[in-house]
Design a protein around this motif. Structure first.
Motif, PDB file in Angstrom:
ATOM      1  N   ASN A  92       0.856  -1.177   0.000  1.00  0.00           N
ATOM      2  CA  ASN A  92       0.000   0.000   0.000  1.00  0.00           C
ATOM      3  C   ASN A  92       0.898   1.234   0.000  1.00  0.00           C
ATOM      4  O   ASN A  92       1.953   1.240   0.619  1.00  0.00           O
ATOM      5  CB  ASN A  92      -0.915   0.014   1.229  1.00  0.00           C
ATOM      6  CG  ASN A  92      -1.922   1.130   1.165  1.00  0.00           C
ATOM      7  OD1 ASN A  92      -2.545   1.362   0.130  1.00  0.00           O
ATOM      8  ND2 ASN A  92      -2.097   1.835   2.268  1.00  0.00           N
ATOM      9  N   VAL A  93       0.469   2.254  -0.701  1.00  0.00           N
ATOM     10  CA  VAL A  93       1.283   3.470  -0.819  1.00  0.00           C
ATOM     11  C   VAL A  93       0.532   4.631  -0.180  1.00  0.00           C
ATOM     12  O   VAL A  93      -0.499   5.067  -0.691  1.00  0.00           O
ATOM     13  CB  VAL A  93       1.596   3.791  -2.297  1.00  0.00           C
ATOM     14  CG1 VAL A  93       2.464   5.050  -2.384  1.00  0.00           C
ATOM     15  CG2 VAL A  93       2.299   2.616  -2.969  1.00  0.00           C
ATOM     16  N   SER A  94       1.037   5.103   0.938  1.00  0.00           N
ATOM     17  CA  SER A  94       0.468   6.276   1.604  1.00  0.00           C
ATOM     18  C   SER A  94       1.272   7.527   1.292  1.00  0.00           C
ATOM     19  O   SER A  94       0.718   8.609   1.124  1.00  0.00           O
ATOM     20  CB  SER A  94       0.409   6.059   3.118  1.00  0.00           C
ATOM     21  OG  SER A  94      -0.452   4.988   3.444  1.00  0.00           O
ATOM     22  N   ASN A  95       2.603   7.382   1.222  1.00  0.00           N
ATOM     23  CA  ASN A  95       3.493   8.505   0.932  1.00  0.00           C
ATOM     24  C   ASN A  95       4.384   8.139  -0.256  1.00  0.00           C
ATOM     25  O   ASN A  95       5.207   7.225  -0.168  1.00  0.00           O
ATOM     26  CB  ASN A  95       4.350   8.835   2.156  1.00  0.00           C
ATOM     27  CG  ASN A  95       3.543   9.445   3.273  1.00  0.00           C
ATOM     28  OD1 ASN A  95       3.106  10.593   3.178  1.00  0.00           O
ATOM     29  ND2 ASN A  95       3.328   8.687   4.336  1.00  0.00           N
ATOM     30  N   PHE A  96       4.201   8.870  -1.338  1.00  0.00           N
ATOM     31  CA  PHE A  96       4.867   8.589  -2.603  1.00  0.00           C
ATOM     32  C   PHE A  96       5.759   9.782  -2.949  1.00  0.00           C
ATOM     33  O   PHE A  96       5.273  10.892  -3.155  1.00  0.00           O
ATOM     34  CB  PHE A  96       3.793   8.353  -3.673  1.00  0.00           C
ATOM     35  CG  PHE A  96       4.313   8.086  -5.071  1.00  0.00           C
ATOM     36  CD1 PHE A  96       5.636   7.800  -5.325  1.00  0.00           C
ATOM     37  CD2 PHE A  96       3.439   8.117  -6.144  1.00  0.00           C
ATOM     38  CE1 PHE A  96       6.097   7.555  -6.606  1.00  0.00           C
ATOM     39  CE2 PHE A  96       3.874   7.861  -7.436  1.00  0.00           C
ATOM     40  CZ  PHE A  96       5.213   7.589  -7.666  1.00  0.00           C
ATOM     41  N   VAL A  97       7.068   9.565  -2.990  1.00  0.00           N
ATOM     42  CA  VAL A  97       8.016  10.617  -3.347  1.00  0.00           C
ATOM     43  C   VAL A  97       8.244  10.581  -4.852  1.00  0.00           C
ATOM     44  O   VAL A  97       8.649   9.548  -5.402  1.00  0.00           O
ATOM     45  CB  VAL A  97       9.357  10.433  -2.612  1.00  0.00           C
ATOM     46  CG1 VAL A  97      10.390  11.430  -3.141  1.00  0.00           C
ATOM     47  CG2 VAL A  97       9.175  10.602  -1.113  1.00  0.00           C
ATOM     48  N   PHE A  98       7.995  11.707  -5.518  1.00  0.00           N
ATOM     49  CA  PHE A  98       8.305  11.815  -6.941  1.00  0.00           C
ATOM     50  C   PHE A  98       9.368  12.889  -7.104  1.00  0.00           C
ATOM     51  O   PHE A  98       9.122  14.071  -6.876  1.00  0.00           O
ATOM     52  CB  PHE A  98       7.072  12.170  -7.763  1.00  0.00           C
ATOM     53  CG  PHE A  98       7.355  12.260  -9.242  1.00  0.00           C
ATOM     54  CD1 PHE A  98       7.535  11.117  -9.997  1.00  0.00           C
ATOM     55  CD2 PHE A  98       7.487  13.493  -9.862  1.00  0.00           C
ATOM     56  CE1 PHE A  98       7.818  11.197 -11.358  1.00  0.00           C
ATOM     57  CE2 PHE A  98       7.772  13.586 -11.211  1.00  0.00           C
ATOM     58  CZ  PHE A  98       7.938  12.430 -11.964  1.00  0.00           C
ATOM     59  N   ALA A  99      10.571  12.466  -7.498  1.00  0.00           N
ATOM     60  CA  ALA A  99      11.696  13.381  -7.662  1.00  0.00           C
ATOM     61  C   ALA A  99      11.803  13.812  -9.111  1.00  0.00           C
ATOM     62  O   ALA A  99      11.710  12.987 -10.027  1.00  0.00           O
ATOM     63  CB  ALA A  99      12.995  12.712  -7.215  1.00  0.00           C
ATOM     64  N   SER A 100      12.017  15.106  -9.336  1.00  0.00           N
ATOM     65  CA  SER A 100      12.035  15.629 -10.694  1.00  0.00           C
ATOM     66  C   SER A 100      12.776  16.963 -10.719  1.00  0.00           C
ATOM     67  O   SER A 100      13.057  17.559  -9.674  1.00  0.00           O
ATOM     68  CB  SER A 100      10.603  15.821 -11.202  1.00  0.00           C
ATOM     69  OG  SER A 100      10.573  16.419 -12.476  1.00  0.00           O
TER      70      SER A 100
END
Length: 274
Positions: A147-155
């Motif tokens: 399950n994904v509660s906190n998703f880091v997207f680096a860009s």
């Protein structure tokens, strides 16, 4: 997300990935394409057709027995599965399967900090993560309930990231996850806080379906360390980033940052090709 490709060598790490794939399939009513590359001699993989038929049958028999054992696991019950056995080399087989079955997501198992081992060693890791036409989710550990509660997207939040960002937003929304948009500042590519904030805010301004999210500017000595350290600080469930074909990650992602993160991150990592 209706078609999930799971390449397997029947290792413990492949089972970890399969458990995650099964969870995703159950949540999305998706089909898993469970693929195994036959461990045949190199002369067959190079096109030599002189291999004895009994030897071919032996390899197939072993693969089928392993598939049966895999399918008997509790977490596979009730999942739609298509089994495929290929005699291609690992990377070629994965690439062909993505196109043939119009795959939405590839899930792969990985072991340790030295990269994806056994059938995914050396250049196969780099090629799959960097060049796959579908998002690639790499799993290292046994996750009981993915399950994904906190998703880091680096860009770096430039225009060529927008299509990738849409995919990341869709993935986050499928879990109702909080999206942490991360800009890593390094000494070699320093940007003022004001400039970075404006860049990020301008980038996300046009996204109406962006759910719960936060923007973050994180200072570190390298991009990789910044992503890993920030993700650790917030106890992220997933790290996401873009890939840029054979040229590595666009703009601020240089060289082998994608495979470095896959190799070094203990958390699941998902990559999206630009």
């Amino acid at each position: 997300m209706k078609k999930i490709l799971l390449p397997t060598d029947f290792s413990e790490q492949a089972d970890y990935a399969l458990k995650v794939a099964a969870s995703l399939a159950r949540q999305n009513n998706a089909t898993i394409y469970l693929m195994h590359m036959l461990e045949m001699p190199s002369h067959l993989l190079s096109g030599d057709t002189n291999l004895d038929v009994p030897e071919q049958l032996l390899f197939m028999k072993i693969a089928n027995e392993r598939f049966e054992k895999t399918m008997q696991q509790d977490f596979m019950q009730g999942i739609n599965v298509e089994v495929t056995v290929e005699s291609h080399k690992a990377f070629d087989g994965i690439t062909m399967a993505i196109r043939q079955y119009d795959i939405d997501l590839v899930v792969m198992g990985s072991s340790g900090v030295s990269g994806i081992k056994e059938m995914f060693i050396g250049s196969n890791t780099e090629k799959v993560v960097r060049t796959a036409d579908a998002p690639v989710l790499v799993i290292k550990n046994d996750i009981e309930n993915f399950n994904v509660s906190n998703f880091v997207f680096a860009s770096d939040f430039t225009d060529d990231q927008k299509l990738v960002f849409e995919q990341a937003v869709d993935f986050a929304n499928s879990f109702n996850a909080k999206l942490h948009l991360l800009f890593v500042n390094t000494p070699n590519r320093f940007v003022t806080t004001a400039a970075a904030e404006k860049k990020m805010n301008d980038f996300i301004a046009s996204y109406d379906e962006l759910g719960e999210h936060e923007t973050h500017i994180y200072n570190d000595d390298t991009i990789e360390h910044g992503i890993l350290n920030f993700s650790r600080a917030i106890d992220a469930d997933l790290i996401g980033m873009s890939t840029h074909g054979r040229q590595g990650l666009a703009h601020f992602f240089n060289g082998s940052i994608s495979e470095d993160l896959v190799n070094h991150a203990l958390r699941p990592v998902i990559t999206f090709k630009i």
